[in-house]
Write a protein that holds these residues in place. Structure first.
Motif, PDB file in Angstrom:
ATOM      1  N   GLU A   1     -47.828  44.967  -8.377  1.00  0.00           N
ATOM      2  CA  GLU A   1     -47.705  44.093  -9.559  1.00  0.00           C
ATOM      3  C   GLU A   1     -47.229  42.686  -9.200  1.00  0.00           C
ATOM      4  O   GLU A   1     -47.702  41.715  -9.762  1.00  0.00           O
ATOM      5  CB  GLU A   1     -46.700  44.665 -10.578  1.00  0.00           C
ATOM      6  CG  GLU A   1     -47.198  45.852 -11.341  1.00  0.00           C
ATOM      7  CD  GLU A   1     -46.640  47.120 -10.754  1.00  0.00           C
ATOM      8  OE1 GLU A   1     -46.692  47.270  -9.505  1.00  0.00           O
ATOM      9  OE2 GLU A   1     -46.172  47.958 -11.533  1.00  0.00           O
TER      10      GLU A   1
ATOM     11  N   VAL B   1     -42.825  48.006  -7.084  1.00  0.00           N
ATOM     12  CA  VAL B   1     -43.603  47.001  -7.826  1.00  0.00           C
ATOM     13  C   VAL B   1     -44.424  46.124  -6.877  1.00  0.00           C
ATOM     14  O   VAL B   1     -44.854  45.034  -7.247  1.00  0.00           O
ATOM     15  CB  VAL B   1     -42.680  46.112  -8.703  1.00  0.00           C
ATOM     16  CG1 VAL B   1     -42.073  46.920  -9.842  1.00  0.00           C
ATOM     17  CG2 VAL B   1     -41.573  45.449  -7.876  1.00  0.00           C
TER      18      VAL B   1
ATOM     19  N   LEU C   1     -41.532  39.413 -12.711  1.00  0.00           N
ATOM     20  CA  LEU C   1     -42.108  40.621 -13.320  1.00  0.00           C
ATOM     21  C   LEU C   1     -41.153  41.174 -14.377  1.00  0.00           C
ATOM     22  O   LEU C   1     -41.589  41.582 -15.457  1.00  0.00           O
ATOM     23  CB  LEU C   1     -42.382  41.677 -12.231  1.00  0.00           C
ATOM     24  CG  LEU C   1     -43.011  42.978 -12.722  1.00  0.00           C
ATOM     25  CD1 LEU C   1     -44.400  42.742 -13.299  1.00  0.00           C
ATOM     26  CD2 LEU C   1     -43.093  44.006 -11.589  1.00  0.00           C
ATOM     27  N   TYR C   2     -39.860  41.150 -14.078  1.00  0.00           N
ATOM     28  CA  TYR C   2     -38.870  41.612 -15.056  1.00  0.00           C
ATOM     29  C   TYR C   2     -39.004  40.795 -16.344  1.00  0.00           C
ATOM     30  O   TYR C   2     -38.983  41.354 -17.445  1.00  0.00           O
ATOM     31  CB  TYR C   2     -37.448  41.485 -14.474  1.00  0.00           C
ATOM     32  CG  TYR C   2     -36.383  41.922 -15.441  1.00  0.00           C
ATOM     33  CD1 TYR C   2     -35.918  43.232 -15.456  1.00  0.00           C
ATOM     34  CD2 TYR C   2     -35.863  41.024 -16.378  1.00  0.00           C
ATOM     35  CE1 TYR C   2     -34.959  43.641 -16.384  1.00  0.00           C
ATOM     36  CE2 TYR C   2     -34.907  41.425 -17.306  1.00  0.00           C
ATOM     37  CZ  TYR C   2     -34.462  42.734 -17.304  1.00  0.00           C
ATOM     38  OH  TYR C   2     -33.514  43.132 -18.222  1.00  0.00           O
TER      39      TYR C   2
ATOM     40  N   GLN D   1     -42.023  41.945 -18.234  1.00  0.00           N
ATOM     41  CA  GLN D   1     -41.860  43.292 -18.811  1.00  0.00           C
ATOM     42  C   GLN D   1     -40.884  43.301 -19.977  1.00  0.00           C
ATOM     43  O   GLN D   1     -40.891  44.219 -20.785  1.00  0.00           O
ATOM     44  CB  GLN D   1     -41.332  44.258 -17.730  1.00  0.00           C
ATOM     45  CG  GLN D   1     -42.362  44.593 -16.677  1.00  0.00           C
ATOM     46  CD  GLN D   1     -41.767  45.433 -15.551  1.00  0.00           C
ATOM     47  OE1 GLN D   1     -40.551  45.443 -15.352  1.00  0.00           O
ATOM     48  NE2 GLN D   1     -42.613  46.113 -14.810  1.00  0.00           N
ATOM     49  N   ASN D   2     -39.991  42.290 -20.044  1.00  0.00           N
ATOM     50  CA  ASN D   2     -38.933  42.307 -21.056  1.00  0.00           C
ATOM     51  C   ASN D   2     -39.035  41.154 -22.050  1.00  0.00           C
ATOM     52  O   ASN D   2     -38.036  40.754 -22.650  1.00  0.00           O
ATOM     53  CB  ASN D   2     -37.569  42.321 -20.367  1.00  0.00           C
ATOM     54  CG  ASN D   2     -37.335  43.635 -19.638  1.00  0.00           C
ATOM     55  OD1 ASN D   2     -36.904  44.602 -20.233  1.00  0.00           O
ATOM     56  ND2 ASN D   2     -37.676  43.665 -18.364  1.00  0.00           N
TER      57      ASN D   2
END
Ligand code: DC
Length: 234
Positions: free
Chosen positions: A94, A91, A43-44, A47-48
């Motif tokens: 997600e 999270v 997920l990181y 998101q990035n």
């Protein structure tokens, strides 16, 4: 009271997390979902902007940013289960979605990601009394675990269970075929990757749970726990 660490490994959506969660609750142990940690890293990446156009991972940037990724678990009083936090944000929803599910295999195949996650998993379990589930718990994270369980079931049955779970969460967009394809893809990827491929530890007890229900599976695990503690206490 003798405390042990319990390693539960197995294929995707085999029910190993349910077993691990229920067992930990029953015997008063801490439950750690190691897959959630790889999902949080994924997920990181999403998101990035660390996912390239061809769905490969920008490993160079991820390596640089790995120290910025803080993963923690906190018990959710409402559900009675631990929620996953990524840099202070809950999270849990997600990381269970299809977007993360379809990218988590390549992320979890990266050597430096695994090395860091294993280090954190071992640090969380120093005092024993932990039930951890994943793919490499009995082989890499706890090679000396007193009890190791390896859970299997057919891909079709696992896909059906996953679809039921997604529907219960209100997700009606995904078809059984898509889920089945994702499960087969992840099985192949998890078993054939270079870094810590999924395999049953030589001293793990295998359980095919295709024909038993959740309660029977839990009872089987509790019996294995008591047997192990009994043997340990001689
Ligand atoms: O158990 P899960 O489906 O939530 O795991 C997500 C992914 O993470 C799965 O594709 C395999 C990977 N994983 C892993 O490589 N090692 C672990 N210990 C746990 C999960």
């Amino acid at each position: 009271m003798t405390k042990i660490n319990i390693a539960i490994d197995g294929v995707s959506s085999s029910g190993k997390s349910t077993m691990a969660k229920d067992l930990a609750k029953t015997i008063g142990y801490i439950y750690i979902d190691s897959g959630a940690m790889y999902r949080a890293v994924t997920l990181y990446c999403l998101q990035n902007n660390l996912i390239n156009d061809d769905n490969t991972i920008d490993e160079e940037k991820l390596r640089e940013q790995l120290p910025n990724i803080q993963i923690a678990f906190e018990l959710n009083a409402e559900t009675g289960k631990p929620d996953t936090y990524l840099n202070g944000q809950n999270v849990e929803a997600e990381i269970r979605g299809m977007e993360v599910s379809s990218l988590v295999s390549p992320v979890s195949a990266i050597g430096f990601v695994r090395k860091e996650m294993v280090k954190q998993q071992q640090a969380m379990s120093l005092k024993k009394g932990v039930v951890m589930d994943g793919r490499d718990i009995g082989t890499v994270v706890f090679p000396n675990a007193e009890l190791k369980i390896f859970v299997t079931a057919s891909p079709e049955l696992r896909a059906k269970r996953r679809v039921d779970e997604l529907r219960m969460r209100g997700n009606n967009d995904i078809t059984y075929e898509e889920v089945l394809e994702n499960i087969k893809y992840r099985d192949h990827h998890d078993k054939n990757r270079k870094e810590s491929p999924l395999r049953k530890a030589d001293d793990a007890i295998e359980l095919d749970n295709s024909t038993i229900n959740i309660e029977q599976q839990l009872q089987w695990a509790i019996d294995m726990y008591h047997k192990t503690i009994g043997e340990k206490n001689g």
